[in-house]
Scaffold this motif. Structure first.
Motif, PDB file in Angstrom:
ATOM      1  N   ARG A 185      27.310  35.297  41.086  1.00 34.18           N
ATOM      2  CA  ARG A 185      28.523  36.098  41.229  1.00 34.18           C
ATOM      3  C   ARG A 185      29.417  35.575  42.343  1.00 34.18           C
ATOM      4  N   ALA A 237      33.886  37.302  34.742  1.00 35.22           N
ATOM      5  CA  ALA A 237      33.744  37.993  36.026  1.00 35.22           C
ATOM      6  C   ALA A 237      32.408  38.711  36.104  1.00 35.22           C
ATOM      7  N   SER A 280      32.840  32.635  42.402  1.00 34.24           N
ATOM      8  CA  SER A 280      34.259  32.936  42.561  1.00 34.24           C
ATOM      9  C   SER A 280      34.399  33.804  43.796  1.00 34.24           C
ATOM     10  N   TYR A 326      37.132  37.462  44.685  1.00 35.09           N
ATOM     11  CA  TYR A 326      36.872  38.875  44.456  1.00 35.09           C
ATOM     12  C   TYR A 326      35.404  39.235  44.647  1.00 35.09           C
ATOM     13  N   LYS A 358      25.817  38.792  37.050  1.00 36.07           N
ATOM     14  CA  LYS A 358      26.628  37.739  36.431  1.00 36.07           C
ATOM     15  C   LYS A 358      25.968  37.326  35.118  1.00 36.07           C
TER      16      LYS A 358
END
Length: 249
Positions: free
Chosen positions: A110, A52, A113, A116, A46
């Motif tokens: 990471r 993302a 979120s 995903y 990240k």
């Protein structure tokens, strides 16, 4: 003994590189090409907080000596019991292996979120919000995808603990439990997983599974290195802290 079993699952042709070797070679190639063009290639999970992150999705299948897929559907609409047992084994061990899957402080950013980048033990069919996903497609090519590891993880260690969990599940005929059919983060499931880098280090150190699969020397050494990294970063005051707290009266 366990590593011997894992090695027997590698490609029969010794000339072909293993997936872990391919990842390692690709990383070196990309870094070399980046330097040649005066830029830097970054493999942090990240690197930018508001963008993302990057994962290392591992796809698992199992073939017999004749090359037949043992995870293929035995009947229409029926998943292979052997594959489900492998999924169950990984679900039972993923909490112990989170330090391998997310080895650095940055790795845990990471998971901010969770849609995903699932840091959990859920599984489902054609569901991109779960940790262990069974893709749709040909029944003969059936396999499942391990979606937790970040791009910064060591591919050899990721393969070792993932295959180790799958083999344990097959040996114990583990029950994977019911699949998640909706958004995993909204399913109400609370996995027994570490929720921070420090918790992951502590869980890894206590893990008999990781000690057995990785071997005593690797288990002890990896934990010691991560302890030292955690201590160094715990003593480092970031620019964000100065910005937020440095001039508070």
């Amino acid at each position: 003994r366990r590593l011997g079993a894992i090695q027997r699952l590698e490609p029969m042709n010794p000339i072909l590189p293993t997936p872990a070797e391919m990842i390692a070679h690709l990383n070196r190639f990309v870094r070399g090409q980046a330097r040649a063009h005066g830029v830097t290639a970054c493999f942090m999970a990240k690197p930018f907080g508001h963008q993302a992150g990057s994962g290392m999705h591992l796809h698992l299948s199992l073939a017999d000596a004749a090359g037949r897929n043992l995870f293929s559907d035995p009947a229409e609409g029926v998943l292979s019991p052997l594959m489900l047992q492998a999924i169950g084994g990984i679900r039972g061990t993923v909490g112990d292996t989170m330090l391998v899957l997310a080895p650095f402080l940055n790795s845990w950013r990471r998971f901010a979120s969770a849609v995903y980048s699932p840091a959990d033990d859920t599984w489902g069919v054609e569901n991109r919000t779960v940790a262990l996903r069974v893709p749709g497609g040909s029944a003969k090519a059936r396999h499942f995808e391990h979606r937790v590891a970040g791009v910064d993880a060591n591919p050899y260690l990721v393969a070792a603990v993932t295959l180790g969990g799958a083999l344990d599940g097959i040996a114990a005929k583990a029950d994977p439990g019911p699949p998640v059919t909706g958004v995993a983060s909204e399913a109400g499931h609370v996995p027994d997983l570490p929720r921070s880098w420090q918790e992951a280090i502590e869980r890894f150190e206590r893990s008999g599974f990781c000690h057995r699969v990785l071997g005593a020397a690797m288990h002890r050494g990896f934990a010691a290195v991560k302890r030292a990294e955690h201590q160094r970063l715990a003593l480092t005051v970031t620019e964000a802290e100065w910005e937020m707290y440095g001039f508070v009266v």
